[in-house]
Design a protein around this motif. Sequence first.
Motif, PDB file in Angstrom:
ATOM      1  N   ARG A  85      26.304 -53.214  13.036  1.00 18.50           N
ATOM      2  CA  ARG A  85      26.384 -51.901  13.526  1.00 18.50           C
ATOM      3  C   ARG A  85      27.008 -51.094  12.459  1.00 18.50           C
ATOM      4  O   ARG A  85      26.893 -49.732  12.272  1.00 18.50           O
ATOM      5  N   LEU A 101      33.775 -53.092  15.376  1.00 20.01           N
ATOM      6  CA  LEU A 101      32.174 -52.915  15.266  1.00 20.01           C
ATOM      7  C   LEU A 101      31.646 -54.360  14.879  1.00 20.01           C
ATOM      8  O   LEU A 101      32.527 -54.922  13.904  1.00 20.01           O
ATOM      9  N   GLU A 118      24.454 -49.912  10.194  1.00 21.31           N
ATOM     10  CA  GLU A 118      23.624 -49.185  10.726  1.00 21.31           C
ATOM     11  C   GLU A 118      24.135 -47.447  10.956  1.00 21.31           C
ATOM     12  O   GLU A 118      23.554 -46.613  10.661  1.00 21.31           O
TER      13      GLU A 118
END
Length: 343
Positions: A33, A29, A36
Amino acid sequence: MAADALDRAMGALIGGALGDALGMPTQLLSPARIAELYGHVEDFVAPVADHPVSKGLPAGAITDDTEQALLLGRILISSGERFDHARWVNALLGWERDVKARGSYDLLGPSTKRAIDAINSGVPAEEAGRTGDTNGAAMRIAPVGIMIPPEPLGALVAKVAETCRATHNTSIAIASAAAVAAAVSSGVGGSDWRVASERAIAAARLGAMIGHWVTGGDIAARIAWAQELVRGKSEREAIRLIVDLIGTGVASQESVPAAFAVLEVAEGDAWRAAVISANLGGDTDTIGAIAAGMAGAWAGLSQLPQDRIASLKGIDLAEVRALAGDLVSARTGKAGSGKEAAA
């Protein structure tokens, strides 16, 4: 002395497992991300349901990094003085069959898979690894560092190269694995992380002269540059520099210098190294396993966070302790032989 060495050997293996498990849900990732989905990762978390590799694993689960390191350790012990390439290749194939049966998506890396396919097609083990330049050798090399003393350095690097031959027989992969093994070996021998980093750079220089040459940045130079790049920086700034300039991909010349940069920022603290690695993005579990494993070798198991160790999944601590004991016993015998030869 033997008890201290065993504690540090366990620190290397379990430190690696901590870094591996913490990076498991964030691997592949981007940093954005990761933030998040999980926020700033500071403890074990379960991967999201649609994770490309880690889906279905529980929080705290180890991955291929730890499992292959323990597998290599067992092959080292069973092989004796001459590394058994056939047994090693068959063990890797058996391991992949097992993880497929468990439903895992974290399988053999690109270099290892390519080499094993070549061996199965009749290519000699000495030739099969001639294109293996990714970080699979470095991620699982800690048992060599535990088993082989740091001096003479050439003997340690030679054993690293021997274990790399079937899958990662390239100058970059051997230099990378040699650096990690030397750092672990120095730690098990009682050196602090700064001294061990210097020995790692020297080992990388030796390793770069072995195996098939492939293009790429010099590992020794990149480790030294990476550590200098982040020295004195805040953790947030260091993470940005590691991601933007060093790189966090599976290429040896990215992830291995990145692990040494993490070590610099963490100042040798294994859990902090694991946390920093998990938030980098990219090959977070491998960078974490390498960085926290090296740090664990210097700290020892007794200095690692016991509550986090208790939360690890997929690892038998009694089996790891038995393996660590066998590796330390082999190391003690080699050190004794060296002293006798010197006398």
